[in-house]
Write a protein that holds these residues in place. Sequence first.
Motif, PDB file in Angstrom:
ATOM      1  N   ARG A 157       0.844  -1.195   0.000  1.00 16.36           N
ATOM      2  CA  ARG A 157       0.000   0.000   0.000  1.00 16.36           C
ATOM      3  C   ARG A 157       0.879   1.244   0.000  1.00 16.36           C
ATOM      4  NH1 ARG A 157      -4.329  -0.764   4.708  1.00 16.36           N
ATOM      5  NH2 ARG A 157      -5.375   0.909   3.528  1.00 16.36           N
ATOM      6  N   PHE A 173       1.068   5.474   0.319  1.00 17.90           N
ATOM      7  CA  PHE A 173       0.359   6.597   0.924  1.00 17.90           C
ATOM      8  C   PHE A 173       1.108   7.896   0.656  1.00 17.90           C
ATOM      9  CE2 PHE A 173      -0.595   2.852   3.441  1.00 17.90           C
ATOM     10  CZ  PHE A 173      -1.965   2.924   3.640  1.00 17.90           C
ATOM     11  N   GLU A 229      -4.326   7.469   0.828  1.00 16.51           N
ATOM     12  CA  GLU A 229      -3.824   6.304   0.105  1.00 16.51           C
ATOM     13  C   GLU A 229      -3.924   6.583  -1.390  1.00 16.51           C
ATOM     14  OE1 GLU A 229      -3.954   1.459   0.400  1.00 16.51           O
ATOM     15  OE2 GLU A 229      -5.643   2.601   1.207  1.00 16.51           O
ATOM     16  N   GLN A 244      -2.235   0.734  -4.534  1.00 17.39           N
ATOM     17  CA  GLN A 244      -2.003  -0.572  -3.917  1.00 17.39           C
ATOM     18  C   GLN A 244      -1.498  -1.546  -4.974  1.00 17.39           C
ATOM     19  OE1 GLN A 244      -5.958  -1.555  -2.789  1.00 17.39           O
ATOM     20  NE2 GLN A 244      -6.146   0.081  -1.257  1.00 17.39           N
TER      21      GLN A 244
END
Length: 430
Positions: free
Chosen positions: A102, A104, A122, A125
């Motif tokens: 992930r 961010f 975010e 992914q």
Amino acid sequence: MKPTTKFHKDILKESRKLRPVTKAQAQWAIGECFEHFAFRVQNGNTACMDCGHTWHSDETSGKCVCPRCGRELTLETTRKQKASGKMYFNVLGMHGKYQTLRMFAIFAEMRKGKKAEYSIVEIGQYWVAPNGQCAVIGLRRSMSYYVDCFAYSSPMEIRSKDDVFADIARDFPMYPKMKIIPSLHIDVMGNKFFNMSPARCISRFLSQPQLETLMKNDTEQVFKYFLNRPYDCRMCWASYKIAKRHNYEITDLGLWCDYIKMLQTCKKDTHNPHYICPDNLRQAHNIYHKKVMAIEERRRREADIRRKEKEALAEQEKRDSFLKLKSKFFGLVISDGEIEVKVLESVEEFIEEGDVQHICVGTAMYYGKKDSLILSARINGKRIETVEVSLETLSVIQCRGACNQNTEYHDRIVDLVNSNARLIKDRMTA
């Protein structure tokens, strides 16, 4: 982009179940991603830009520690009242059977006398299946070379291109508490993912078990070559194992892989040591390079022949269509005694008309137009203007002289053709 495969649909569904960034991860990112400052003015009043505490300091530069929050700060003598920052960080973990990475973006807004405000969004992914299949879910980006061009209000969707996401995953800080999918049996974290995007590295190890074998049993040079060239690894792996069993020393791995691919092009047995273990690799490479070039040349010639045949067939179809549509008008001549206007009766006449008059009646394939008729206006056999008549309205659409210029006979020609439109109509109904 819309999910089209079962894998895409599944990870998009699972993505919605992911929890927000944890408090521990956020605190780590705040401490790791930003340089923290204490702003000091000339009289010594110093402010921590993290917690907002102020105190007196005689130091003018260097490092200091905030008496209240205890954070180590970079001391800067300045009259600035506020500062801001932006950074990215990554969290490597698992969700169900999938490996996740992930990404961010963290934003900082700092003002003297106030506690700094941080926000985390975010942006993307990576999802890696146990078989190595990999996909990216992320925000939309504008068409730019810059990394910082995410549309933060856009939805998280499957994204086709992942170069920017791969750069963020490779180049920005990684949360130290990582979880690796159980089906990966080697420590890629200890090798810092071999200077690749972690998700891309894990995906290659899962999809190509040969890499684990090479990492454990072969030289670092061979392993890194195949790690960065998955296509070569798949194409040459069987031949490479045979060469190793015969203790063949590959002096130039890149040259040898190219040689194996040329053997495959020439339909040679790439499981036969006679071919894959040449005494002189460079000489054998050059021989098969010439053979492959000959094969490619033959393919190009054959493709060129097929293309010309296709063009000739298309041209003949155009000619047949022209004759079918316009043959009823052949022989039609409209004259006022001086000017003679006749129908163009073949594709060659269209091309000749265009070449002589320097107009596009031939190159623009006017002979293929179903709803118009092309005529050539001449005086004593010399071309004056080219006329296009609509077969729907039976009137002149356009009338052009050389280089698309009107001649002194332009109005006479237009009036002559329009006044004799019944001759064209008679041919249409005959």
